[in-house]
Design a protein around this motif. Structure first.
Motif, mmCIF file in Angstrom:
data_model
loop_
_atom_site.group_PDB
_atom_site.id
_atom_site.type_symbol
_atom_site.label_atom_id
_atom_site.label_comp_id
_atom_site.label_asym_id
_atom_site.label_seq_id
_atom_site.Cartn_x
_atom_site.Cartn_y
_atom_site.Cartn_z
ATOM 1 N N ALA A 1 0.825 -1.213 0.000
ATOM 2 C CA ALA A 1 0.000 0.000 0.000
ATOM 3 C C ALA A 1 0.857 1.260 0.000
ATOM 4 C CB ALA A 1 -0.914 -0.005 1.228
ATOM 5 N N ASP A 2 2.164 1.097 0.191
ATOM 6 C CA ASP A 2 3.060 2.267 0.185
ATOM 7 C C ASP A 2 3.318 2.789 -1.223
ATOM 8 O OD1 ASP A 2 3.275 1.968 2.911
ATOM 9 O OD2 ASP A 2 5.304 1.111 2.871
ATOM 10 N N LEU A 3 3.218 1.933 -2.224
ATOM 11 C CA LEU A 3 3.640 2.321 -3.571
ATOM 12 C C LEU A 3 2.888 3.522 -4.128
ATOM 13 C CD1 LEU A 3 4.276 -1.158 -5.246
ATOM 14 C CD2 LEU A 3 5.905 0.372 -4.125
ATOM 15 N N PRO A 4 1.554 3.603 -3.987
ATOM 16 C CA PRO A 4 0.887 4.812 -4.489
ATOM 17 C C PRO A 4 1.352 6.082 -3.780
ATOM 18 C CG PRO A 4 -0.706 3.048 -4.122
ATOM 19 C CD PRO A 4 0.585 2.597 -3.505
ATOM 20 N N LYS A 5 1.707 5.967 -2.497
ATOM 21 C CA LYS A 5 2.179 7.141 -1.757
ATOM 22 C C LYS A 5 3.561 7.575 -2.246
ATOM 23 C CE LYS A 5 -0.442 6.019 2.429
ATOM 24 N NZ LYS A 5 -0.388 5.728 3.878
ATOM 25 N N VAL A 6 4.397 6.605 -2.594
ATOM 26 C CA VAL A 6 5.715 6.951 -3.129
ATOM 27 C C VAL A 6 5.579 7.570 -4.521
ATOM 28 C CG1 VAL A 6 8.017 6.108 -3.701
ATOM 29 C CG2 VAL A 6 6.772 5.107 -1.771
ATOM 30 N N ALA A 7 4.683 7.019 -5.320
ATOM 31 C CA ALA A 7 4.443 7.608 -6.641
ATOM 32 C C ALA A 7 3.957 9.048 -6.512
ATOM 33 C CB ALA A 7 3.433 6.764 -7.418
ATOM 34 N N ASP A 8 3.044 9.282 -5.572
ATOM 35 C CA ASP A 8 2.552 10.641 -5.338
ATOM 36 C C ASP A 8 3.683 11.556 -4.891
ATOM 37 O OD1 ASP A 8 0.296 12.645 -4.809
ATOM 38 O OD2 ASP A 8 1.214 12.487 -2.813
ATOM 39 N N MET B 1 10.286 7.497 3.898
ATOM 40 C CA MET B 1 9.510 7.256 5.112
ATOM 41 C C MET B 1 8.032 7.452 4.791
ATOM 42 S SD MET B 1 11.670 6.434 7.474
ATOM 43 C CE MET B 1 10.664 6.615 8.961
ATOM 44 N N VAL B 2 7.214 6.522 5.249
ATOM 45 C CA VAL B 2 5.794 6.538 4.912
ATOM 46 C C VAL B 2 4.947 6.578 6.171
ATOM 47 C CG1 VAL B 2 3.904 5.334 3.747
ATOM 48 C CG2 VAL B 2 6.233 5.225 2.798
ATOM 49 N N ASP B 3 4.032 7.522 6.206
ATOM 50 C CA ASP B 3 3.005 7.595 7.250
ATOM 51 C C ASP B 3 1.702 7.831 6.490
ATOM 52 O OD1 ASP B 3 1.635 7.735 9.610
ATOM 53 O OD2 ASP B 3 2.788 9.370 10.458
ATOM 54 N N SER B 4 1.009 8.921 6.756
ATOM 55 C CA SER B 4 -0.167 9.242 5.955
ATOM 56 C C SER B 4 0.241 9.651 4.536
ATOM 57 C CB SER B 4 -0.967 10.369 6.611
ATOM 58 O OG SER B 4 -0.157 11.509 6.797
ATOM 59 N N ALA B 5 1.487 10.106 4.403
ATOM 60 C CA ALA B 5 2.078 10.416 3.098
ATOM 61 C C ALA B 5 3.512 9.901 3.122
ATOM 62 C CB ALA B 5 2.046 11.925 2.834
ATOM 63 N N ALA B 6 4.204 9.998 2.003
ATOM 64 C CA ALA B 6 5.595 9.559 1.913
ATOM 65 C C ALA B 6 6.514 10.779 1.868
ATOM 66 C CB ALA B 6 5.805 8.701 0.673
ATOM 67 N N TYR B 7 7.703 10.621 2.449
ATOM 68 C CA TYR B 7 8.694 11.693 2.506
ATOM 69 C C TYR B 7 10.059 11.129 2.126
ATOM 70 C CZ TYR B 7 5.084 13.974 5.290
ATOM 71 O OH TYR B 7 3.898 14.497 5.720
ATOM 72 N N LEU B 8 10.845 11.935 1.430
ATOM 73 C CA LEU B 8 12.196 11.552 1.043
ATOM 74 C C LEU B 8 13.200 12.106 2.040
ATOM 75 C CD1 LEU B 8 12.419 11.980 -2.832
ATOM 76 C CD2 LEU B 8 13.217 9.993 -1.542
ATOM 77 N N VAL B 9 14.057 11.239 2.570
ATOM 78 C CA VAL B 9 15.110 11.668 3.480
ATOM 79 C C VAL B 9 16.458 11.456 2.804
ATOM 80 C CG1 VAL B 9 13.662 11.088 5.458
ATOM 81 C CG2 VAL B 9 15.326 9.412 4.632
ATOM 82 N N ASP B 10 17.505 11.945 3.448
ATOM 83 C CA ASP B 10 18.886 11.808 2.975
ATOM 84 C C ASP B 10 19.079 12.399 1.584
ATOM 85 O OD1 ASP B 10 21.514 11.233 2.605
ATOM 86 O OD2 ASP B 10 21.383 9.118 3.113
ATOM 87 N N TRP B 11 19.213 13.718 1.557
ATOM 88 C CA TRP B 11 19.384 14.443 0.301
ATOM 89 C C TRP B 11 20.859 14.732 -0.002
ATOM 90 C CZ3 TRP B 11 15.760 16.042 -3.331
ATOM 91 C CH2 TRP B 11 14.443 15.678 -3.037
ATOM 92 N N ALA B 12 21.729 13.873 0.525
ATOM 93 C CA ALA B 12 23.164 14.086 0.338
ATOM 94 C C ALA B 12 23.569 14.122 -1.127
ATOM 95 C CB ALA B 12 23.944 12.994 1.061
ATOM 96 N N TRP B 13 22.860 13.351 -1.967
ATOM 97 C CA TRP B 13 23.244 13.248 -3.377
ATOM 98 C C TRP B 13 22.266 13.974 -4.294
ATOM 99 C CZ3 TRP B 13 28.040 11.692 -3.810
ATOM 100 C CH2 TRP B 13 28.575 10.928 -2.780
ATOM 101 N N ALA B 14 21.582 14.964 -3.748
ATOM 102 C CA ALA B 14 20.695 15.791 -4.578
ATOM 103 C C ALA B 14 21.466 16.336 -5.778
ATOM 104 C CB ALA B 14 20.139 16.937 -3.746
ATOM 105 N N SER B 15 20.813 16.344 -6.923
ATOM 106 C CA SER B 15 21.484 16.745 -8.158
ATOM 107 C C SER B 15 20.530 17.523 -9.048
ATOM 108 C CB SER B 15 21.988 15.505 -8.918
ATOM 109 O OG SER B 15 22.893 14.761 -8.143
ATOM 110 N N ARG B 16 21.102 18.061 -10.118
ATOM 111 C CA ARG B 16 20.335 18.734 -11.164
ATOM 112 C C ARG B 16 20.394 17.848 -12.410
ATOM 113 N NH1 ARG B 16 19.626 24.197 -11.159
ATOM 114 N NH2 ARG B 16 21.370 24.360 -9.691
#
Length: 268
Positions: A112-119, A170-185
């Protein structure tokens, strides 16, 4: 290579005092085992609540990743936990983030997490790339592309996370992305492509299933076949290098997924 983890309680007294100045009196700290980039990773409970703390020594070769996370965080409201404070003291750089109470994403096919990650990835696609120093996707993949002309497929002006390991979601009522060490353009579709590889590795999807989920991300629709093929081949080459001759089980799983995805796209 993973960075060796140490206990939050073993930090120098001056560093702990700096944390208390920002967050309140420390009651206890629980070391977090997940993640590879930080020497310190802990949930810290204080008189004012709790927060997630990560850190590196100021002379660590990857301390720039701490500063990258701090710089990009203000642009990620609703996408990532908020950065609450920073401490640079006694040779350490620490970041204190809003603590999330959810669970690491389950990437299995029926999750059930997959739709939240897609969102989540759809919402990230709506975030304008900030005017800060970021690595470029085509530069990061330059050593792994099958041919130099492939690199133009990866260039773009979108903010991308690039590490869709399920432990970074991380997933709760919505999904959140953590660890942005490798953020890129880079090109907007790249995070959907990264996700497809991790769906195969962590979720045991076949290529078709992984791509059906990637297709829920609008940017994926703009990716040309030759662009995705170039990315798949470069990613497999990247994981070949990371794995070396004797990969640990975790790395071997990701390597296998990247090889299977590359083979799928070569045959497309």
């Amino acid at each position: 290579m993973a960075t060796e983890r140490m206990s939050f309680d073993d930090l120098p007294p001056a560093v702990l005092a700096g944390v208390e100045t920002q967050a309140g009196e420390i009651i206890k700290a629980e070391t977090v085992s997940q993640g590879f980039n930080s020497e310190i990773a802990a949930r810290v409970f204080t008189a004012n609540g709790s927060c997630f703390v990560k850190g590196l020594r100021a002379d660590h070769k990857r301390v720039w990743t701490q500063r990258r996370e701090a710089e990009v965080n203000p642009y990620l409201r609703g996408i990532a936990p908020a950065l609450l404070w920073q401490v640079e003291e006694a040779g350490w750089v620490l970041l204190g983030f809003e603590a999330l109470n959810g669970h690491h994403a389950d990437y299995s096919p029926e999750s059930a997490d997959l739709p939240k990650v897609a969102d989540l990835l759809c919402r990230l696609g709506e975030v304008a790339c900030p005017d800060i120093e970021l690595r470029h996707a085509e530069q990061r993949l330059a050593a792994y592309a099958a041919k130099p002309s492939d690199l133009e497929h990866f260039a773009g002006n979108s903010l991308i996370h690039t590490d869709l390991n399920n432990e970074n979601v991380m997933v709760d009522s919505a999904a959140y992305l953590v660890d942005w060490a490798w953020a890129s353009r880079g090109a907007a579709w790249l995070d959907a492509a990264h996700w497809a590889v991790w769906l195969m590795a962590a979720g045991k999807h076949d290529p078709q299933s992984a791509e059906e989920w990637a297709a829920r991300i609008p940017a994926w629709q703009a990716a040309k076949l030759e662009a995705v093929t170039a990315f798949a081949l470069a990613t497999a080459n990247l994981w070949e290098e990371i794995a070396g001759d004797s990969p640990d089980p975790w790395t071997a799983t990701v390597l296998d997924a990247s090889r299977r995805w590359a083979a799928h796209w070569k045959a497309a």
